[in-house]
Design an enzyme around this catalytic site. Structure first.
Site, mmCIF file in Angstrom:
data_model
loop_
_atom_site.group_PDB
_atom_site.id
_atom_site.type_symbol
_atom_site.label_atom_id
_atom_site.label_comp_id
_atom_site.label_asym_id
_atom_site.label_seq_id
_atom_site.Cartn_x
_atom_site.Cartn_y
_atom_site.Cartn_z
ATOM 1 N N HIS A 414 38.386 43.329 40.783
ATOM 2 C CA HIS A 414 38.926 42.044 41.210
ATOM 3 C C HIS A 414 38.003 41.428 42.252
ATOM 4 O O HIS A 414 37.686 42.058 43.261
ATOM 5 C CB HIS A 414 40.327 42.211 41.803
ATOM 6 C CG HIS A 414 40.984 40.918 42.172
ATOM 7 N ND1 HIS A 414 41.705 40.740 43.324
ATOM 8 C CD2 HIS A 414 41.028 39.726 41.540
ATOM 9 C CE1 HIS A 414 42.172 39.508 43.383
ATOM 10 N NE2 HIS A 414 41.767 38.867 42.308
ATOM 11 N N HIS A 415 37.546 40.212 41.985
ATOM 12 C CA HIS A 415 36.733 39.444 42.931
ATOM 13 C C HIS A 415 37.513 38.191 43.319
ATOM 14 O O HIS A 415 37.348 37.131 42.702
ATOM 15 C CB HIS A 415 35.401 39.030 42.301
ATOM 16 C CG HIS A 415 34.443 40.150 42.090
ATOM 17 N ND1 HIS A 415 33.286 40.009 41.347
ATOM 18 C CD2 HIS A 415 34.458 41.432 42.510
ATOM 19 C CE1 HIS A 415 32.632 41.163 41.323
ATOM 20 N NE2 HIS A 415 33.329 42.037 42.023
ATOM 21 N N GLU A 416 38.380 38.295 44.302
ATOM 22 C CA GLU A 416 39.003 37.095 44.855
ATOM 23 C C GLU A 416 38.061 36.502 45.895
ATOM 24 O O GLU A 416 37.618 37.203 46.803
ATOM 25 C CB GLU A 416 40.354 37.415 45.489
ATOM 26 C CG GLU A 416 41.016 36.231 46.172
ATOM 27 C CD GLU A 416 41.164 35.028 45.253
ATOM 28 O OE1 GLU A 416 40.550 33.977 45.540
ATOM 29 O OE2 GLU A 416 41.881 35.143 44.242
ATOM 30 N N HIS A 484 40.397 33.119 37.265
ATOM 31 C CA HIS A 484 41.646 32.482 37.675
ATOM 32 C C HIS A 484 41.345 31.332 38.628
ATOM 33 O O HIS A 484 40.356 31.364 39.362
ATOM 34 C CB HIS A 484 42.565 33.501 38.354
ATOM 35 C CG HIS A 484 43.288 34.380 37.380
ATOM 36 N ND1 HIS A 484 44.630 34.669 37.485
ATOM 37 C CD2 HIS A 484 42.858 35.025 36.276
ATOM 38 C CE1 HIS A 484 44.990 35.455 36.486
ATOM 39 N NE2 HIS A 484 43.926 35.700 35.745
ATOM 40 N N GLU A 503 42.863 32.032 33.539
ATOM 41 C CA GLU A 503 44.224 31.627 33.869
ATOM 42 C C GLU A 503 44.267 30.105 33.761
ATOM 43 O O GLU A 503 44.718 29.570 32.778
ATOM 44 C CB GLU A 503 44.595 32.097 35.272
ATOM 45 C CG GLU A 503 46.013 31.726 35.673
ATOM 46 C CD GLU A 503 46.217 31.868 37.163
ATOM 47 O OE1 GLU A 503 47.294 32.329 37.562
ATOM 48 O OE2 GLU A 503 45.306 31.525 37.933
ATOM 49 N N GLU A 509 52.845 34.611 37.496
ATOM 50 C CA GLU A 509 53.075 34.829 38.926
ATOM 51 C C GLU A 509 54.013 33.788 39.511
ATOM 52 O O GLU A 509 54.738 34.068 40.478
ATOM 53 C CB GLU A 509 51.749 34.834 39.675
ATOM 54 C CG GLU A 509 51.018 33.501 39.711
ATOM 55 C CD GLU A 509 49.604 33.638 40.262
ATOM 56 O OE1 GLU A 509 48.949 34.626 39.921
ATOM 57 O OE2 GLU A 509 49.176 32.753 41.012
#
Length: 702
Positions: A414-416, A484, A503, A509
């Protein structure tokens, strides 16, 4: 002598020195007309089976500082061609796609300036695509767009499925209204609490825009192959019902920086008198370039679980390792920080999900909150928030790599970025190298919040180029990308199939915020999914989040509708999004999620009406297995499921997951029944769907 004159006139017409041209679709149902007005303005119109779809609409550009590039043209050349080919997507809803179109190419020269502009039209049986091309020329090399003046002049006050114009988000709920009602509803819709909003000035809506006319035409307007160009919204004249291209600017107002030798995205109009044809259309994919990756053997569908939903349910699980809000990335030694005791992405907990994935045949485990920096999540003013190759002390990368590999499972990175994109670009090469070194082959990227550089929006040209840079960089390391909060897709999954999901809309969510209406997933396939697959993250079995504590939200679907979404919401990346403990409570219903495919040989749209219902059947790639999903809005209905897509001369067994007699999304969402039935291609099933309910069916050859 007459023969010579006739040939001369024919050559004169082909050369394009007359101002009016027509083009028919291969099946003859669509007709495109193009001409120049008396002042040299290019205009086009489109008819379907003799009905107007787009009335005569203007085309062109404004160029900074004050040049008009939309009139005073002369046609210098017109060429016609046609094509009928097939191609095979790496992943998709069908294993083979037909590209059958007719093309008209028009070359223009502007009087006075001498500037050149080409327009290329392609007419398919399911709609129209056209783009502008800026040929290399001495008189014009580099320029800045002040706007694009492409119009879509509609025939009336159509029913519209719309999001308000916004440069930074596509996560608004879809509003359904007449076009004349958009203005009165926009302000209320804009109050939706979202992480980043940047309203368009004036009245505008986003694409893909789904419309239905009073005389029964379904019309979808979007764009294809968005590369090195800003995304398009549509300004709305709600009196004349004219939509005009509105390009996302940077914060200095520039709409795009162009070098001649380049092209715009295709503007697309998909049209039919049958809503099923809209969902079956491959027009947007066909307008994208073929795959540019030499080796695609490493790209594959993924079904996954993850450390994710627990962050939304109100149990206290957190992305952050410590409660210290004064962390300085690169300087803070996390081994000396006091753990908060609620960090979800810890080694022991991730192993639980790996064990569950291995036991039930899932490919991957998504882990959010594994890396340093989450204490400053949503600190939108901060530029250096995360390190993408430094795990928290309680997340043992090497041990988890070993543990997962032994069980045939991959961890999904995960790369937020919290939209600190400039910092992500500085770290991107190291981040993907870290992934390759530790066995990750898929990443979920995130862009929550306002963009840094602070001059940019999510949908502007600079960010459009960034998303593609991520996909290209990931491909060099054989990594698949699921983005996303990115710009809405335009079919680039054909050209870069490792960009295999997005997304880019209001996903599951939002159910945890009481945020999705029952009709939501009956609309998304007609809007967001027109451009490409969506990581919607379905599969929530425990819809009453109050059982976890503080969160009082309730899902807007029955449990069976959650199963059906795996078929109706196409994606080669599918998540079983609920807590794994909830699947252990309902193993018989969970079996459908375990069985359902994520890559397909054929897709059959059985029933469809935007905002009301959808029923889709698909054949699993390389297997004699078929899966059916049917969903409805807040109204109960009877789905009519014609199995004539099955091969002749065979018998099959259908396992039917259906809403129970008392099922209702508001009062009894987990009431379901499972039955089996022998079927053939002559079988027509009739199945009741509860309010906001569904049906899911798996079929195997006996």
């Amino acid at each position: 002598m007459r023969l010579i004159i006739f040939i001369g006139m024919l050559c004169w017409m082909v050369a394009g020195t007359v101002s009016a041209q027509t083009l028919d679709s291969p099946d003859g149902n669509l007709k495109l007309n193009f001409r120049l007005l008396d002042d040299g303005t290019p205009v086009y119109s489109l008819q379907y089976k003799g009905k107007d779809v787009i009335k005569e609409s203007k085309m062109g550009f404004r160029i900074r500082p004050s040049y008009v590039f939309n009139k005073d043209f002369t046609i210098t050349d017109t060429r016609f061609s046609e094509s009928d080919t097939t191609w095979k997507p790496v992943l998709g809803e069908n294993s083979e796609i037909r590209d059958n179109h007719k093309e008209m190419f028009v070359a223009l020269q502007q009087n006075g300036t001498g500037w050149l502009l080409n327009i290329r039209f392609r007419l398919f049986n399911d709609g129209l695509g056209f783009r502008y091309e800026f040929p290399v020329q001495k008189e014009l090399r580099n320029f800045t767009l002040d706007g694009e003046t492409t119009e879509f002049r509609l025939t009336g006050d159509h029913k519209a499925f719309w999001l308000p114009g916004d440069y930074d988000t596509n996560e608004y709920p879809t509003t359904v209204s007449k076009l004349s009602e958009v203005a009165s509803l926009t302000e209320k819709v804009r109050q939706e609490p979202l992480a980043a909003k940047a309203f368009t000035p004036g009245l505008a809506v986003q694409t893909p825009l789904m419309l239905k006319s009073a005389d029964g035409l379904y019309i979808n307007i979007h764009e294809a192959a968005l590369v090195n160009y800003p995304a398009m919204c549509l300004d709305l004249d709600d009196k004349a019902f004219v939509l005009t291209s509105h390009l996302t600017p940077d914060r200095n107002g520039a709409r795009g920086f162009i070098q001649t030798g380049s092209v715009t995205p295709w503007r697309t109009v998909v049209v039919s008198d049958d809503a099923r044809d809209i969902l079956a259309s491959n027009l947007i994919l066909n307008l994208n370039e073929p795959c540019k990756l030499a080796d695609t053997s490493w790209i594959h569908p993924v079904k996954y679980v993850g450390v994710w939903w627990e962050y939304f349910t109100g149990q206290g699980s957190t992305w952050a390792y410590t409660n210290n809000q004064d962390i300085v990335i690169g300087e803070t030694d996390y081994t000396k920080e006091k753990p908060n005791g609620t960090h979800g992405a810890n080694t022991a907990h991730v192993k639980e999900y790996i064990d569950f994935a291995a036991k039930h045949g899932f490919d991957g485990v998504l882990v959010e909150g594994w890396n340093e920096g989450w204490e400053a999540n949503f600190a939108y003013i901060k530029e250096h928030i995360y390190d993408f190759d430094k795990p928290y002390p309680d997340f043992d990368v090497e041990e988890l790599h070993r543990y997962a590999a032994e069980r045939g499972v991959k961890i999904i990175m995960h790369h937020e970025t919290t939209s600190s994109v400039a910092d992500y670009e500085r770290q991107m090469e190291d981040a993907f190298r870290f992934m390759a070194d530790n066995g990750y082959d898929a990443v979920k990227t995130g862009y929550v919040g306002p963009i840094i550089p602070r001059s940019e929006y999510h949908d502007g040209q600079w960010m459009v180029n960034h998303y593609l840079r991520v996909a290209k960089t990931a491909a060099r390391y054989k990594v698949m990308v699921n983005s996303h909060e990115a710009v809405r897709p335009t079919g680039l999954c054909r050209t870069y199939p490792n960009w295999f999901a997005q997304e880019s809309a209001r996903g599951t969510e939002f159910e945890s915020f009481n945020g999705n209406a029952p009709e939501h997933t009956t609309i998304l396939p007609f809007t967001r999914l027109m451009g490409g697959p969506m990581d919607y993250t379905p599969g929530i079995f425990e819809g009453d989040l109050s059982v976890y504590g503080s969160n009082k939200a309730k899902l807007s679907t029955t449990l069976v509708k959650q199963l059906a979404l795996y078929v109706t919401m196409y994606s080669p990346l599918q998540m079983a999004a609920d807590l794994y403990q909830n699947y252990e409570k309902y193993p018989d219903a969970f079996q459908f999620i375990k069985d359902v495919a994520a890559d397909w040989d054929n897709t059959y749209i059985l029933e469809a009406e935007p905002g009301d219902y959808i029923t889709i059947a698909r054949k699993a790639k390389g297997k004699n297995e078929w899966y059916i999903g049917g969903i409805t809005d807040e109204n109960a209905r009877e789905a009519v499921i014609d199995l004539s897509f099955l091969p002749e001369g065979k018998k099959y067994e259908a396992t039917i997951y259906a809403d129970g007699k008392k099922a209702d999304w508001r009062t009894n969402p987990k009431d379901y029944v499972i039955s089996t039935k022998k079927v053939t291609r002559k079988t027509v099933l009739k199945q009741r769907l509860a309010p906001s309910g569904g049906v899911a069916i798996s079929i195997r050859e006996l």
